[in-house]
Design an enzyme around this catalytic site. Structure first.
Site, PDB file in Angstrom:
ATOM      1  N   ALA A 155       0.852  -1.194   0.000  1.00 55.61           N
ATOM      2  CA  ALA A 155       0.000   0.000   0.000  1.00 55.61           C
ATOM      3  C   ALA A 155       0.883   1.238   0.000  1.00 55.61           C
ATOM      4  CB  ALA A 155      -0.922   0.008   1.211  1.00 55.61           C
ATOM      5  N   ALA A 156       0.490   2.249  -0.796  1.00 56.97           N
ATOM      6  CA  ALA A 156       1.232   3.510  -0.853  1.00 56.97           C
ATOM      7  C   ALA A 156       0.258   4.658  -0.622  1.00 56.97           C
ATOM      8  CB  ALA A 156       1.921   3.673  -2.201  1.00 56.97           C
ATOM      9  N   GLY A 160       3.367   7.891   3.433  1.00 52.62           N
ATOM     10  CA  GLY A 160       4.179   6.707   3.686  1.00 52.62           C
ATOM     11  C   GLY A 160       3.701   5.526   2.869  1.00 52.62           C
ATOM     12  N   ASP A 312     -10.349   7.454   8.686  1.00 54.24           N
ATOM     13  CA  ASP A 312      -9.953   7.165   7.301  1.00 54.24           C
ATOM     14  C   ASP A 312     -10.374   5.743   6.921  1.00 54.24           C
ATOM     15  OD1 ASP A 312      -8.870   7.603   4.827  1.00 54.24           O
ATOM     16  OD2 ASP A 312      -6.815   7.157   5.411  1.00 54.24           O
TER      17      ASP A 312
END
Length: 589
Positions: A155-156, A160, A312
């Site tokens: 995951a990007a 980060g 989120d």
């Protein structure tokens, strides 16, 4: 230790020390200036076009022309450019794009879709950077910490990225979260640029009627600095784990505290299915409706009971564990960098919203929204109440699937007019919360179109409103206080009406008329016998009229509260006041 290995280890240490002294390379002055110019130009252009289109539509609707719509093609053009530049610049620009993608009050639906996939397009940093950060943070070779570390990130994000690894000490599979290079410098630069752009815009135009730019800046600053502090994120994760420790349907990964620094975070790897991977969910025979219920229940608990929530909840942060509990799917949450908190004032206003929704009272809903800061001072409250009433009439009690299948363009247009034509804004503290709620609703709809939010929310709302056994005492106390306040107001109403009528008859009442043709404000005074209002004959006539009005208001209020709102105690209280009014009139005569 063999001499050859010892010599190689010493050489490696010297090389690593040298690399840490020169990496990551600092951003030179020219690069800083170029970035400042690109970010400033991008923000000024984007905010100006959004402001210009909004003002054009608002002015047209003030003249009664509701056919005028924002130029969607122009908005799509500027937002497409924003997305491309944001992906190249990264960091705060991506977060700004995510913020704009949730602002239905600023942008039409077609324009919002341009930014909807921004999170999924963030490119990862090179693997060499990941290794460099890990070794510089822990002061030893990465091979000593992890027996394996996958080169490809799983995951990007804007700040980060995450890599899958295996701890050398225990053999446990973990997720390693590493910050992007120069993140502190880039955040400081972008925040300074954003503040400068806001300063310029506030000097040129007044945007306070649709967005609090400085409030948004402060919220961006707060959430960004929280997200780049992985020590704080680890603390948030531990708080969530304690929150759900007795709930077998929710799982929070364990933090490896010995591997937590400000730039690196190591936590338990979750072997699960993304919550929006519907094909795999069906193939595993998992009940999608139950997944939606448990996910939303977890959020209702965070909102109503804890006042502290995961802010989120996009599909990449919610998983269904493959080896779930025998009683059904287990929902796992990850990424605790963004969190939200509900203050006492916010909870109080949210209670008004819930009461208004349960009673289908658009006035109470609008009042709650106004107290929370969603509605500007110059809003047409009557128009917003009508819009809320329309939405309540159309959507109350529907499942998400029924709402999704509706084809009511006229209602959709009315709702868009309500949001786009009024000073309806999202307060800074809700800047990302609205996006979180919208994402959660979208995920739940995709999982189970028959999912009913009201059914799941009822027990949490009852407790939140103090209607359960534990809160009934406080509820009665609050209700008693409200009844006393209401009684004081009602008992003082005849005297107030007496004074009002006396002022009208003696010509002391001044009437101000605003927004007359020609834009002028005039002042008219009723004096003596001119425009005289005779409300009753004989001495004390207007006092009797006041008591009659008092009686009528009390009876109407009691009937409404008993028959429509089903509020027994307030309803009988109003009828009691009506009875006292009758007795007072009899004694007076």
């Amino acid at each position: 230790m063999p001499p050859t290995y010892l010599l190689r280890y010493i050489c490696w240490r010297k090389v690593r020390v040298f690399m840490r002294s020169i990496s990551p390379p600092r951003i030179n002055r020219f690069s800083q200036f170029v970035r400042f110019f690109r970010v400033s130009r991008l923000l000024l252009w984007t905010i100006w076009v959004i402001y210009r289109e909004r003002q054009r539509v608002v002015r047209a609707r003030e003249r009664g022309n509701y056919q005028v719509q924002p130029n969607v093609e122009v908005l799509i053009e500027v937002l497409t450019a924003f997305r491309h530049t944001a992906i190249k610049l990264g960091v705060l620009m991506i977060k700004l794009g995510q913020f704009l993608s949730s602002r239905a009050d600023l942008l039409p639906e077609r324009a919002l879709t341009v930014l909807s996939t921004l999170q999924d397009e963030v490119p990862p940093e090179p693997f060499e950077h990941v290794v460099s950060v890990i070794e510089s943070e822990f002061g030893r070779p990465v091979e000593e910490i992890f027996s394996s570390l996958e080169r490809k990130c799983t995951a990007a994000a804007s700040l980060g990225q995450v890599h899958k690894a295996v701890l050398a000490s225990t053999g446990e599979t973990v997720a390693v979260k590493v910050q992007r290079p120069n993140i502190d410098s880039l955040v400081i630069m972008d925040l300074s640029t954003l503040k400068f752009v806001i300063w310029v815009i506030n000097r040129l135009v007044d945007t306070s009627d649709f967005i609090d730019l400085m409030g948004v800046y402060n919220e961006f600053r707060r959430t960004t600095y929280e997200e780049i502090d992985f020590v704080r994120e680890a603390s948030n994760a531990k708080r969530f784990k304690e929150m759900f420790q007795d709930d077998p349907t929710i799982y929070i990964p364990t933090i490896h505290e010995e591997y937590v620094t400000r730039r690196v975070l190591v936590l338990e790897w979750i072997d699960g299915i993304k919550i929006n991977d519907y094909a795999t969910i069906d193939a595993q025979g998992i009940n999608r409706l139950e997944v939606a219920k448990r996910t939303v229940k977890a959020y209702f608990r965070q909102f109503f009971e804890e006042g502290f929530f995961h802010a989120d909840p996009h599909p990449g942060n919610i998983f269904i564990k493959k080896y779930s509990h025998e009683d059904g799917p287990v929902i796992a949450f990850v990424d605790f960098g963004m969190t939200g908190t509900l203050t006492k004032n916010m909870k109080r206003s949210m209670k008004d919203l819930f009461l208004g929704f349960v009673m289908r009272d658009s006035h109470t809903i609008v009042t709650g929204l106004s107290r929370l800061g969603f509605i500007g001072e110059d809003a047409n409250m009557a128009a917003i109440e009508r819009g809320m009433g329309l939405m309540m009439e159309q959507y109350y009690g529907m499942t998400l699937g029924e709402v999704r299948d509706l084809d009511i363009p006229e209602v959709a247009q009315d709702i868009e007019n309500l949001l786009y034509g009024q000073p309806f804004q999202i307060p800074a503290q809700f800047a990302f919360t609205g996006r979180a709620i919208g994402t959660l609703v979208g995920v739940s709809t995709g999982l189970a179109p028959d999912f009913n939010f009201i059914e799941v929310a009822t027990p949490y709302a009852r407790k939140f409103l103090g209607l359960d056994a534990a809160g009934v005492g406080q509820t009665i106390q609050d209700l008693g206080g409200q009844l006393l306040d209401t009684g004081r107001v009602l008992m003082s109403l005849p005297r107030s009406i007496d004074r009002l009528i006396s002022r009208i008859e003696t010509g002391q009442l001044e009437v101000r008329l605003a927004n007359l043709p020609g834009g002028k404000r005039t002042r008219r005074r009723r004096r003596g016998q001119q425009n005289h209002v005779q409300l009753a004959n004989g001495n004390g006539g207007h006092g009797s009229t006041a008591w009659v009005i008092m009686f009528a208001v009390a009876v109407a209020g009691g009937v409404f509260l008993l028959s429509t709102a089903h509020l027994v105690i307030p309803g009988w209280f109003c009828l009691g006041v009506a009875g006292v009014t009758v007795l007072a009139m009899l004694f007076k005569h």
